[in-house]
Each structure stands twice: as structure tokens, then as C-alpha cells.
Design an enzyme around this catalytic site. Sequence first.
Site, PDB file in Angstrom:
ATOM      1  N   ARG A 278       3.845 -12.333  24.147  1.00 22.44           N
ATOM      2  CA  ARG A 278       2.472 -12.819  24.081  1.00 22.44           C
ATOM      3  C   ARG A 278       2.201 -13.816  22.969  1.00 22.44           C
ATOM      4  NH1 ARG A 278       2.639  -8.575  26.489  1.00 22.44           N
ATOM      5  NH2 ARG A 278       4.108  -8.121  24.842  1.00 22.44           N
ATOM      6  N   THR A 279       2.555 -13.438  21.745  1.00 16.12           N
ATOM      7  CA  THR A 279       2.083 -14.235  20.610  1.00 16.12           C
ATOM      8  C   THR A 279       2.669 -15.647  20.676  1.00 16.12           C
ATOM      9  OG1 THR A 279       2.044 -12.174  19.377  1.00 16.12           O
ATOM     10  CG2 THR A 279       1.770 -14.202  18.109  1.00 16.12           C
TER      11      THR A 279
ATOM     12  N   LYS B 171      22.884 -19.123  10.082  1.00 20.73           N
ATOM     13  CA  LYS B 171      23.916 -19.666   9.159  1.00 20.73           C
ATOM     14  C   LYS B 171      23.528 -19.393   7.711  1.00 20.73           C
ATOM     15  CE  LYS B 171      24.135 -23.609  12.221  1.00 20.73           C
ATOM     16  NZ  LYS B 171      23.679 -25.001  12.222  1.00 20.73           N
TER      17      LYS B 171
ATOM     18  N   ARG C  34       6.770 -15.746  12.898  1.00 23.05           N
ATOM     19  CA  ARG C  34       6.916 -14.283  12.985  1.00 23.05           C
ATOM     20  C   ARG C  34       8.244 -13.913  12.345  1.00 23.05           C
ATOM     21  NH1 ARG C  34       6.079 -10.446  18.132  1.00 23.05           N
ATOM     22  NH2 ARG C  34       3.940 -10.807  17.440  1.00 23.05           N
TER      23      ARG C  34
ATOM     24  N   HIS D 139      -0.936  -8.911  11.271  1.00 20.14           N
ATOM     25  CA  HIS D 139      -0.833  -9.717  12.502  1.00 20.14           C
ATOM     26  C   HIS D 139      -2.238 -10.303  12.740  1.00 20.14           C
ATOM     27  CE1 HIS D 139       0.338 -11.232  16.281  1.00 20.14           C
ATOM     28  NE2 HIS D 139       0.909 -10.175  16.825  1.00 20.14           N
TER      29      HIS D 139
HETATM   30  N1   CP Z   1       0.830  -8.383  20.737  1.00 19.83           N
HETATM   31  C1   CP Z   1       1.987  -8.935  20.384  1.00 19.83           C
HETATM   32  O1   CP Z   1       2.243  -9.276  19.218  1.00 19.83           O
HETATM   33  O2   CP Z   1       2.867  -9.075  21.432  1.00 19.83           O
HETATM   34  P1   CP Z   1       4.274  -9.788  21.338  1.00 19.83           P
HETATM   35  O3   CP Z   1       5.153  -8.950  20.440  1.00 19.83           O
HETATM   36  O4   CP Z   1       4.792  -9.868  22.743  1.00 19.83           O
HETATM   37  O5   CP Z   1       4.060 -11.148  20.727  1.00 19.83           O
END
Ligand code: CP
Length: 307
Positions: free
Chosen positions: A51-52, A80, A101, A129
Site C-alpha cells: 500500500r504505502t 553493497k 521506509r 508511520h
Molecule cells: N499500511 C501499510 O503500511 O501497508 P504496507 O506495509 O503494504 O505499505
Amino acid sequence: MKHLISPMDLSVDEINEILDLAKRIKENPEKYAHVCDGKKIATLFYEPSTRTRLSFETAMLDLGGKVIGFSSADSSSAAKGESVADTIRVISCFADICAIRHPKEGAPKVATLYSDIPVINAGDGGHNHPTQTLTDLLTIKMLKDDLNNLTIGLCGDLKFGRTVHSLINAMVRYKNTKFILISPNELKIPDYLRKEVLEANNIEFTETDELETYMPQLDILYMTRVQRERFFNEEDYVRLKDSFILDEKKMQYARKDMFVLHPLPRVNEISVDVDNDPRAVYFKQVQFGVYARMALIMKLLDIKEPS
Ligand code: CP
């Protein structure tokens, strides 16, 4: 230049401005279809995501911009041994904004120290998040019309769940928020959240391992996955993973105007028989996430609203 690392980086007024812009984008997407012409977002994902990452990419494409990035550490020079600091210096030469992320708490914050472009935390370990929180707030606002006076049940892995930590940090700033924190004893919220956020702000909260008892009180039930990747041993994960399973029988205890949110991915914690209940809004929530990220990108790039 502004970055987004924690929900606390945004004032309540700024959050409300982003949510209002997201709502306007939802109502009239054509108007915003070229506001980011010539701009690029880099999505730097050192940890898996569906999603993100795709939501950020969709958001930039829908604003008329372009997308570059990598979807795993293995497919980047991190494999590396390149540091986050060096990677962000390089990415600053290619893109106008980036979403990062990383499995290590604080990695996106480190990136801000070396970046020439706005950095968005797209999830750092068990920490924060913030764009999931904007997504959650937009979903709640669209469905409940108000972010004040809500009783929110947070259920599942409250210890490692970064979406939960960010949502608590954001919601304590709205009036008369109450939390019901539903988890196994081992997965209760971290001490710093209990003391420095909830108690410090005089927020009413209850910690419990019972879901059904509290269902009738809830305006929002925020279900979360027990996250295998955050456990040090498989035995503990297997013991705790199915602690709470929301099904249609349990939904009968809930009010007609309660909504079930989940940041997803879901494993077992919401039975598929709940999906057709009109109060189950976790897939709508994904769509709201695109509008929230479109609005955030516009704000961080200081893109003016088209007339
Ligand atoms: N909600 C969320 O962070 O989903 P993903 O891990 O798929 O990005």
C-alpha cells in the site's frame, strides 16, 4: 524545507489543512492532475510494502509527476553497504521529494540530516508511520465528520505497531479522545507512550485483553496485525498471533455507527466474513490514503492550489 518524520512534526492546524485539501482533491481530482508536472518522487523502500509505496507512487502520478525508486534493500546499493546518509545525498540529485521506509527506527530522521529534498517517513521499524496516520485521520473525518469526542479501540499488537503509535500521538491532540487499548499482556503499548503521551496529556484510557466487553462503547475499532517480522522468536509469535479475531459474531456487539479500520495487510485478525459489513472500511481507507498523500506531497513541495 519541511520533512515529515512523526505526526508531531505537523500542528493540528497543518493536519486539518492537509485533510481539507485531501477532501477537495477527492471531490475534484481533475483539477489537481497537473500540479506536479515536472516533479519526481523517489520511493526508497528497505522493507516490504504494498500500500504505502504504491499509494505514494499513485499519488505523484495522479498529480502529474513522475516516480523513481527501489522496493527492497537487496535491489539497491544498500546491499553493497551504502549508508542511508550517502543514499539520500544521491537521491537528492534525482528527485524533488522522497518517501523512505526502513526497518530501523530513526533511519528516515537520519536521512533528513543529509537531504536536500523533503523526506517523508513511510514507516520506520516499530516507531512511526505518519502517512498511515493521515490516511486514518482522513478516513475517520470522512466517515464521522469530526475528529473530536471519539472513543477509539486499538486492538492487536500495540507494542510494535507503528501505525498505533502514530495514531495515538495524533489523536491525543483532538478534544475528548478516549482510548480502549486491547492487546495481550506482552503486546501492550510501550511505557513512553503510556507515560509521556497518554498520562502527560490527561487522556482517558483503559488497557484490557477483552474485545467483546468494550465493543459497544467504540466509535472506531482499529484492528492491527501481530507482526511476525518484529518478534525475536517464532514461538512467541505463534502463541500470540491469533489473540484477537474479529468476526461477524463479535460485530453484533458493536454500534451501527462504529467503523472498523485496519492499516493492512490483514492476516487472521479480521475474518473475511466481516468484509461485507458496511462498517468495515479498511479497503475504503486504502483509497483515502492516496488523497492524503497527494495533499501531503503538495504541501511539502509548496505547490499552490490551482485556481
Ligand atoms: N499500511 C501499510 O503500511 O501497508 P504496507 O506495509 O503494504 O505499505
